[in-house]
Design a protein around this motif. Structure first.
Motif, PDB file in Angstrom:
ATOM      1  N   THR A  31     -35.291   1.713 -10.903  1.00 34.14           N
ATOM      2  CA  THR A  31     -34.504   1.621 -12.126  1.00 34.14           C
ATOM      3  C   THR A  31     -33.151   2.294 -11.895  1.00 34.14           C
ATOM      4  OG1 THR A  31     -36.518   1.718 -13.459  1.00 34.14           O
ATOM      5  CG2 THR A  31     -34.432   2.197 -14.577  1.00 34.14           C
ATOM      6  N   SER A  66     -35.249  -8.121 -12.594  1.00 30.00           N
ATOM      7  CA  SER A  66     -36.160  -8.311 -13.725  1.00 30.00           C
ATOM      8  C   SER A  66     -35.518  -7.991 -15.073  1.00 30.00           C
ATOM      9  CB  SER A  66     -37.411  -7.432 -13.547  1.00 30.00           C
ATOM     10  OG  SER A  66     -37.072  -6.052 -13.591  1.00 30.00           O
ATOM     11  N   TYR A  67     -34.570  -7.051 -15.088  1.00 30.48           N
ATOM     12  CA  TYR A  67     -33.986  -6.647 -16.376  1.00 30.48           C
ATOM     13  C   TYR A  67     -32.597  -6.068 -16.173  1.00 30.48           C
ATOM     14  CZ  TYR A  67     -33.336  -4.000 -20.737  1.00 30.48           C
ATOM     15  OH  TYR A  67     -32.835  -3.493 -21.914  1.00 30.48           O
ATOM     16  N   ALA A  70     -36.149  -0.248 -19.353  1.00 27.40           N
ATOM     17  CA  ALA A  70     -35.923  -0.329 -17.912  1.00 27.40           C
ATOM     18  C   ALA A  70     -36.985   0.450 -17.142  1.00 27.40           C
ATOM     19  CB  ALA A  70     -34.522   0.191 -17.577  1.00 27.40           C
ATOM     20  N   TYR A  89     -40.334  -1.480 -17.224  1.00 25.36           N
ATOM     21  CA  TYR A  89     -40.378  -2.581 -16.262  1.00 25.36           C
ATOM     22  C   TYR A  89     -40.784  -2.086 -14.877  1.00 25.36           C
ATOM     23  CZ  TYR A  89     -38.675  -6.560 -18.973  1.00 25.36           C
ATOM     24  OH  TYR A  89     -38.577  -7.621 -19.846  1.00 25.36           O
ATOM     25  N   SER A 118     -34.426  -3.156 -12.047  1.00 25.49           N
ATOM     26  CA  SER A 118     -33.834  -3.141 -13.383  1.00 25.49           C
ATOM     27  C   SER A 118     -32.598  -2.245 -13.380  1.00 25.49           C
ATOM     28  CB  SER A 118     -34.837  -2.649 -14.437  1.00 25.49           C
ATOM     29  OG  SER A 118     -35.283  -1.340 -14.143  1.00 25.49           O
TER      30      SER A 118
END
Length: 220
Positions: free
Chosen positions: A121, A176-177, A199, A202, A210
């Motif tokens: 992240t 993914s994000y 985040a 995920y 993310s």
């Protein structure tokens, strides 16, 4: 509640150290620190999180985060985070970088970490300048923005257009994000709080890379 009693509605996150801030008045880093540490607390990640701090204003963040921290070379936080996640995959690994760090010297690191779909992240604190070294123009400085090295404003025909990191990373299939938020007012801070937490979720769920870009003021 009896008369005279007060209800505590706002408190310091456990993952945030009780120390005085060195950041300049009006800086958004303090708010961003709180959002990240609050998310770690709410998700029960304080004991399993490892943060990667780079060079720049956020280089002093190990002073404020009561979690395991490692300081990487300028721009290389995503590479350090990649090694950590692969070596200790049960840990929650996060990067916290300024725009001069992620979008300049660290551009390759963040793009390739995203392209590999690393389950980490990342947080980009974007104030559109080099804050620590004097307010020079950065890759994210917007057109016509005045800085110490662009006193007439950023000129597109000379310096090109600013890099839009959220949009760039969003084009990568393995991501993914991605979300861009701001900490300029209470409503946006609330939205940013939800994005930071999402985040981390995920990563915990193993969905892959993310990144949350946080627009942050640097009035000094």
């Amino acid at each position: 509640m009896n008369e005279g009693q007060r209800e505590l509605v706002f408190d310091r996150p456990k993952s945030l150290e009780p120390v005085a801030s060195h950041y300049c008045p009006g800086c958004g880093h303090g708010v961003a620190h709180r959002l990240v540490t609050k998310a770690l607390d709410e998700l029960g990640l304080q004991e399993t999180a490892v943060g990667c701090a780079p060079v720049g204003c956020s280089a002093i963040m190990p002073r404020y985060f009561d979690v395991d921290m490692i300081l990487g070379p300028h721009g290389r936080a995503p590479a350090v985070a990649t090694g950590l996640k692969r070596a200790i995959p049960d840990k929650v690994i996060f990067c916290y970088q300024g725009d001069g760090d992620m979008a300049a010297i660290g551009t390759a690191e963040i793009i390739h970490a995203a392209a590999r779909g690393e389950n980490i992240t990342c947080f980009l604190i974007n104030n559109a300048i080099y804050g620590m070294t004097g307010g020079q123009m950065a890759p994210t400085t917007i057109i016509d923005q005045v800085t110490t090295t662009s006193p007439l404003g950023r000129m597109k025909d000379c310096a090109g257009s600013p890099l839009k990191m959220a949009e760039i990373l969003a084009t990568i299939d393995e991501v993914s994000y991605i979300e861009r938020v701001s900490v300029d007012n209470a409503v946006n801070i609330r939205r940013a709080e939800e994005s930071v937490k999402k985040a981390f979720i995920y990563q915990v769920e193993g969905r892959g890379f993310s990144m949350v870009e946080i627009l942050s003021p640097c009035p000094t």
